[in-house]
Design an enzyme around this catalytic site. Structure first.
Site, PDB file in Angstrom:
ATOM      1  N   GLU A 121       6.773  -5.000  11.328  1.00  0.00           N
ATOM      2  CA  GLU A 121       5.575  -5.830  11.295  1.00  0.00           C
ATOM      3  C   GLU A 121       5.448  -6.521   9.950  1.00  0.00           C
ATOM      4  OE1 GLU A 121       2.907  -3.413  14.488  1.00  0.00           O
ATOM      5  OE2 GLU A 121       2.703  -2.798  12.423  1.00  0.00           O
TER       6      GLU A 121
ATOM      7  N   CYS B  37       2.791  -9.886   3.529  1.00  0.00           N
ATOM      8  CA  CYS B  37       3.268  -8.532   3.264  1.00  0.00           C
ATOM      9  C   CYS B  37       4.481  -8.278   4.167  1.00  0.00           C
ATOM     10  CB  CYS B  37       2.137  -7.548   3.550  1.00  0.00           C
ATOM     11  SG  CYS B  37       2.614  -5.843   3.295  1.00  0.00           S
TER      12      CYS B  37
ATOM     13  N   CYS C  97      10.854   4.512   7.345  1.00  0.00           N
ATOM     14  CA  CYS C  97      11.139   4.861   5.950  1.00  0.00           C
ATOM     15  C   CYS C  97      11.524   6.324   5.900  1.00  0.00           C
ATOM     16  CB  CYS C  97       9.907   4.605   5.076  1.00  0.00           C
ATOM     17  SG  CYS C  97      10.229   4.934   3.310  1.00  0.00           S
TER      18      CYS C  97
ATOM     19  N   CYS D 248       6.308   9.979   2.548  1.00  0.00           N
ATOM     20  CA  CYS D 248       5.085  10.213   1.778  1.00  0.00           C
ATOM     21  C   CYS D 248       4.028  10.716   2.764  1.00  0.00           C
ATOM     22  CB  CYS D 248       4.633   8.937   1.078  1.00  0.00           C
ATOM     23  SG  CYS D 248       5.866   8.348  -0.097  1.00  0.00           S
TER      24      CYS D 248
ATOM     25  N   CYS E 161       1.371   8.315   4.543  1.00  0.00           N
ATOM     26  CA  CYS E 161       1.835   7.000   5.004  1.00  0.00           C
ATOM     27  C   CYS E 161       2.320   7.075   6.445  1.00  0.00           C
ATOM     28  CB  CYS E 161       2.953   6.508   4.082  1.00  0.00           C
ATOM     29  SG  CYS E 161       3.735   4.993   4.668  1.00  0.00           S
TER      30      CYS E 161
ATOM     31  N   CYS F 123      -2.872  -1.423   4.663  1.00  0.00           N
ATOM     32  CA  CYS F 123      -1.792  -0.696   3.961  1.00  0.00           C
ATOM     33  C   CYS F 123      -1.547   0.655   4.598  1.00  0.00           C
ATOM     34  CB  CYS F 123      -2.197  -0.379   2.519  1.00  0.00           C
ATOM     35  SG  CYS F 123      -2.446  -1.783   1.528  1.00  0.00           S
TER      36      CYS F 123
HETATM   37  N1  SAH Z   1       7.734   1.910   0.043  1.00  0.00           N
HETATM   38  C1  SAH Z   1       7.065   1.114  -0.900  1.00  0.00           C
HETATM   39  C2  SAH Z   1       6.407  -0.113  -0.297  1.00  0.00           C
HETATM   40  C3  SAH Z   1       5.710   0.060   1.012  1.00  0.00           C
HETATM   41  S1  SAH Z   1       4.254   1.036   1.006  1.00  0.00           S
HETATM   42  C4  SAH Z   1       6.075   1.929  -1.696  1.00  0.00           C
HETATM   43  O1  SAH Z   1       5.837   3.074  -1.339  1.00  0.00           O
HETATM   44  O2  SAH Z   1       5.585   1.414  -2.699  1.00  0.00           O
HETATM   45  C5  SAH Z   1       3.065  -0.081   0.282  1.00  0.00           C
HETATM   46  C6  SAH Z   1       1.846   0.615  -0.335  1.00  0.00           C
HETATM   47  O3  SAH Z   1       0.972   1.147   0.674  1.00  0.00           O
HETATM   48  C7  SAH Z   1       2.238   1.773  -1.218  1.00  0.00           C
HETATM   49  O4  SAH Z   1       1.521   1.791  -2.437  1.00  0.00           O
HETATM   50  C8  SAH Z   1       1.836   2.940  -0.365  1.00  0.00           C
HETATM   51  O5  SAH Z   1       1.678   4.088  -1.121  1.00  0.00           O
HETATM   52  C9  SAH Z   1       0.563   2.458   0.281  1.00  0.00           C
HETATM   53  N2  SAH Z   1       0.166   3.260   1.431  1.00  0.00           N
HETATM   54  C10 SAH Z   1       0.959   3.947   2.260  1.00  0.00           C
HETATM   55  N3  SAH Z   1       0.235   4.578   3.201  1.00  0.00           N
HETATM   56  C11 SAH Z   1      -1.057   4.293   2.957  1.00  0.00           C
HETATM   57  C12 SAH Z   1      -2.286   4.617   3.599  1.00  0.00           C
HETATM   58  N4  SAH Z   1      -2.315   5.369   4.699  1.00  0.00           N
HETATM   59  N5  SAH Z   1      -3.422   4.131   3.102  1.00  0.00           N
HETATM   60  C13 SAH Z   1      -3.392   3.322   2.007  1.00  0.00           C
HETATM   61  N6  SAH Z   1      -2.279   2.965   1.357  1.00  0.00           N
HETATM   62  C14 SAH Z   1      -1.109   3.440   1.833  1.00  0.00           C
HETATM   63 FE1  SF4 Z   2       8.065   4.938   2.462  1.00  0.00          FE
HETATM   64 FE2  SF4 Z   2       5.473   4.890   3.053  1.00  0.00          FE
HETATM   65 FE3  SF4 Z   2       6.363   6.322   0.959  1.00  0.00          FE
HETATM   66 FE4  SF4 Z   2       6.380   3.624   0.833  1.00  0.00          FE
HETATM   67  S1  SF4 Z   2       4.564   4.944   0.996  1.00  0.00           S
HETATM   68  S2  SF4 Z   2       8.029   5.046   0.242  1.00  0.00           S
HETATM   69  S3  SF4 Z   2       6.844   3.127   3.010  1.00  0.00           S
HETATM   70  S4  SF4 Z   2       6.861   6.683   3.140  1.00  0.00           S
END
Ligand code: SAH
Ligand code: SF4
Length: 363
Positions: free
Chosen positions: A95, A108, A115, A119, A122, A342
């Protein structure tokens, strides 16, 4: 007998396209002409390239194709945010999201199908990892979005900024990501300034160093915790590249960066990382890194154990950082009604390898 798959011209940056044109006996300026057609004008057919001789068009058609990812769905939010789903192979979708904000229009972009980094907060990470996107699939998101958005009455594009903050970890798909970045910056393609293109990373230290050398653009680092104990849990890649190394890498990056600060992203999780004590610890951690903070209220997704910090807590946390002289913004949640905020991008991922430990040798 089967014919080799034709070369997809959207996979090349300009030096790559020049080299390919030379390999088929054509001059470099032809490559530049074609690049403008592909990316300035969004051409998807050699027939549209009217300043090329018919013989060259026929030759290109027999050797190459223009194959962006397939657009399968578009959704519009009540706040102007737009989301598109692109098919990238059977059962996989990524997306991309357009976020208008006054004069600025930010796209974006995703870099991987899923991934591997898992995390905890996420949604993409919880889905597992399938594969890296090809250059054509990364730049194809900007290609499609520009087509869909068109230009303003002055003839300018509506997409003025790109952030690699969609699905995936851009620095674990390094070569394809850098090629796509070069296209975003190239005057023959999208001509964006380095300051308007941001890579967001969870902190892949060696790749941050390479990016500084190869293609310095604005950098956002997903911090989310002020100490290794908590970050090991929230962002498991921290076990491989702990905070001390990450802070040093941020300092090194700034020697090359087009901006003189790193943006630290910090997702606000109720009762987990959002106390005043955490803010104080954070200030000590980033003391030597010129930085700004972007606080992101957590966006929930199904089956998550986390909750968003209350707005009063986010404000208090922000004040602690600002009192210490750090510019701190709180990200407005956009596109929530279409799951475009996000961390909510889920696309469709046929998981092939969930385990971060296996892929990265962590723990
Ligand atoms: N993998 C990269 C880029 C994609 S994630 C990274 O981790 O930076 C983009 C941003 O969205 C990151 O800062 C991530 O921590 C944040 N993010 C992920 N899950 C989220 C959530 N559930 N609520 C708010 N921000 C989130
Ligand atoms: Fe991967 Fe989500 Fe962690 Fe970014 S925040 S590195 S997309 S698992």
């Amino acid at each position: 007998m089967f014919a080799p798959a034709p070369v997809n011209l959207l996979d090349f940056d300009l030096p790559g396209l020049v080299a390919w044109f030379e390999s088929i006996g054509e001059k470099p300026f032809r490559a530049r002409q074609v690049m403008r057609w592909l990316h300035h004008f969004g051409a998807d057919d050699f027939g549209q390239m009217t300043d090329l001789a018919k013989t060259l068009r026929v030759k290109l058609e027999s050797l190459a194709c223009i194959a962006p990812p397939v657009l399968v769905a578009g959704q519009d939010s009540s706040d102007g945010t737009r989301k598109w789903a692109l098919e990238v192979g059977v059962n996989n979708r990524v997306e991309t999201v357009f976020i208008p904000d006054g004069e600025r229009g930010t796209l974006c972009v995703s870099t991987q199908v899923g991934c591997a980094l898992e995390c905890r907060f996420c949604s993409t990470g919880q889905q597992g990892f399938n594969r890296n996107l090809a250059t054509a699939e990364i730049i194809g998101q900007l290609w499609w979005a520009n087509r869909a958005m068109g230009r303003d009455p002055k003839g300018d594009r509506l997409i003025s900024n790109v952030v690699l903050m969609g699905m995936g970890e851009p620095l674990l798909n390094y070569d394809n990501t850098v090629r796509a970045l070069q296209l975003m910056l190239d005057d023959y393609a999208y001509g964006l300034s380095r300051r308007r293109v941001t890579v967001s990373t969870s902190g892949i230290v060696p790749a941050m160093d390479r990016l500084g050398q190869d293609c310095p653009v604005a950098l956002a680092v997903s911090l989310h915790a002020p100490n290794d104990r908590l970050r090991d849990e929230l962002v498991p890649i921290n076990r491989k590249y702990p905070l001390k190394e990450l802070m040093a890498a941020c300092g090194r990056y700034l020697e090359f960066a087009p901006r003189d600060f790193i943006t630290f992203e910090y997702v606000m999780l109720d009762g987990i990382n959002d106390s005043d004590a955490h803010a104080r610890e954070l200030l000590a951690l980033v003391r030597e890194v010129p930085c700004k903070f972007n606080l992101i209220p957590f966006n929930p997704f199904p089956n998550t154990a986390y909750k968003r910090s209350p707005a009063t807590r986010v404000r208090a946390f922000s004040s602690r950082l600002q009192e210490a002289g750090i510019v701190t913004t709180t990200r407005k949640t956009r596109g929530e009604d279409i799951d475009a905020a996000c961390g909510q991008l889920a696309g469709k991922v046929e998981d092939r390898s969930r385990r971060v430990e296996r892929r990265l040798g962590v723990a």
